[in-house]
Design an enzyme around this catalytic site. Structure first.
Site, PDB file in Angstrom:
ATOM      1  N   ARG A  25       0.849  -1.187   0.000  1.00 30.72           N
ATOM      2  CA  ARG A  25       0.000   0.000   0.000  1.00 30.72           C
ATOM      3  C   ARG A  25       0.885   1.238   0.000  1.00 30.72           C
ATOM      4  NH1 ARG A  25      -3.219  -2.873  -1.658  1.00 30.72           N
ATOM      5  NH2 ARG A  25      -5.284  -3.414  -0.880  1.00 30.72           N
ATOM      6  N   HIS A  55       0.210  -0.504 -10.346  1.00 32.82           N
ATOM      7  CA  HIS A  55      -0.647  -1.327  -9.480  1.00 32.82           C
ATOM      8  C   HIS A  55      -1.018  -2.634 -10.181  1.00 32.82           C
ATOM      9  CE1 HIS A  55      -3.495  -0.909  -5.832  1.00 32.82           C
ATOM     10  NE2 HIS A  55      -3.236  -2.188  -6.057  1.00 32.82           N
TER      11      HIS A  55
END
Length: 311
Positions: free
Chosen positions: A226, A274
């Site tokens: 994250r 991502h």
């Protein structure tokens, strides 16, 4: 009785999930109705993606559980309009394997110094062989399902792996540490650090200036976890000083990463969009179907989110 399941996710997700989720639900033997269009007063289970835009769950009087398609739940865990059980996607074999491949690939890339040979416009004939994996300490921050899987794979290759988590863990073949003092010990002398912690107020800026200073000079950072786990300014300073030699970043505080962000232009940063791991429809559908079956039969749901812990 027929169990009603609302699929609350964008159209492209529905296109990907409709067939495998139907097949997985059929295999459970339960009587069900699955659709993107079910009256709110009839819905019992919601298969959910935060990108669906659904945030108010108070209009579903029969709702029994929300089953998230995502591993991360930071966008929903604090929603006070959701009072029924919430599960997250942590046992998807496709997602886990994808993460293991991403982490292992980039760890080996940094370990072997591959960048210098892949991009070598001056045709330089120089360099030396890398050390063996057993001479390259690796630290994995976060020992949930993904962290454990990555730590085991790296250890199997031969890296001496230290794992750290906020609460104590035991993993055969992995040196496991926990707590504040354990974090400092886990980072001291590490040459490769992999971040796979959840995003919570307690994990924000887990790596900052103080932590970067503990690493072996020139260490590599791999963050497929994250974005908020890293203090961006501290990382840039550590990169500029050489204390951190390379950073491979797949997640960011703002996504997509703004075009003017310094990470894009920094010569020691690799930005990936991502893509480290994603939920695979076929394997994730089996996880969702099993939880629906459990709900219908009164068995405990798998992968329940701890609202207090945030994951």
């Amino acid at each position: 009785m027929t169990t009603t399941i609302l699929f609350a996710a964008p159209q492209d997700s529905w296109d990907a999930y409709r067939a495998p989720l139907t097949e997985a639900l059929d295999a459970t033997g339960i009587d069900y109705r699955l659709s993107r269009d079910i009256p709110a007063e009839e819905v019992e289970y919601i298969v959910y993606a935060p990108s669906s835009g659904l945030t108010d769950f108070t209009g579903f009087p029969k709702l029994k559980a929300v089953l998230s398609l995502w591993a991360g739940v930071e966008k929903i865990v604090g929603n006070d309009r959701l009072t029924v059980p919430l599960t997250r996607m942590v046992d998807d074999e496709g997602l886990t394997q994808g993460m293991v491949e991403y982490v292992t690939g980039h760890a080996l890339r940094h370990h072997l110094g591959m960048d210098a040979h892949i991009v070598n416009p001056d045709h330089r004939w120089e360099g030396k062989a890398p050390p063996l994996a057993r001479e390259r300490p690796v630290t994995v921050l976060g020992l949930g399902m993904l962290g454990r899987a990555c730590a085991r794979q790296l250890a199997q290759i031969g890296f001496p792996v230290t794992g750290w988590s906020r609460t104590p863990r035991e993993i055969e073949g992995i040196r496991c540490l926990s707590g504040t003092e354990g974090l400092a010990e886990a980072l001291s002398g590490a040459q490769i650090v992999v971040l796979l912690l959840p995003s919570t107020p307690q994990t924000e800026n887990t790596l900052g200036a103080e932590q970067f200073a503990l690493l072996a000079p020139g260490a590599a950072i791999i963050n497929p976890g994250r974005g908020p786990l890293i203090d961006d300014e501290a990382l840039l300073a550590a990169l500029d000083s050489g204390q951190v030699g390379q950073a491979t970043l797949d997640v960011f505080r703002v996504e997509p990463l703004p075009q003017d962000h310094p990470f894009w232009a920094h010569p020691r940063v690799t930005v990936t969009p991502h893509i480290a791991a994603e939920t695979r429809a076929d394997s994730a559908s089996r996880v969702i179907a099993e939880n629906v079956r459990r709900g219908v039969t009164g068995a405990p749901l798998l992968h329940l989110v701890d609202r207090g812990a945030g994951y």
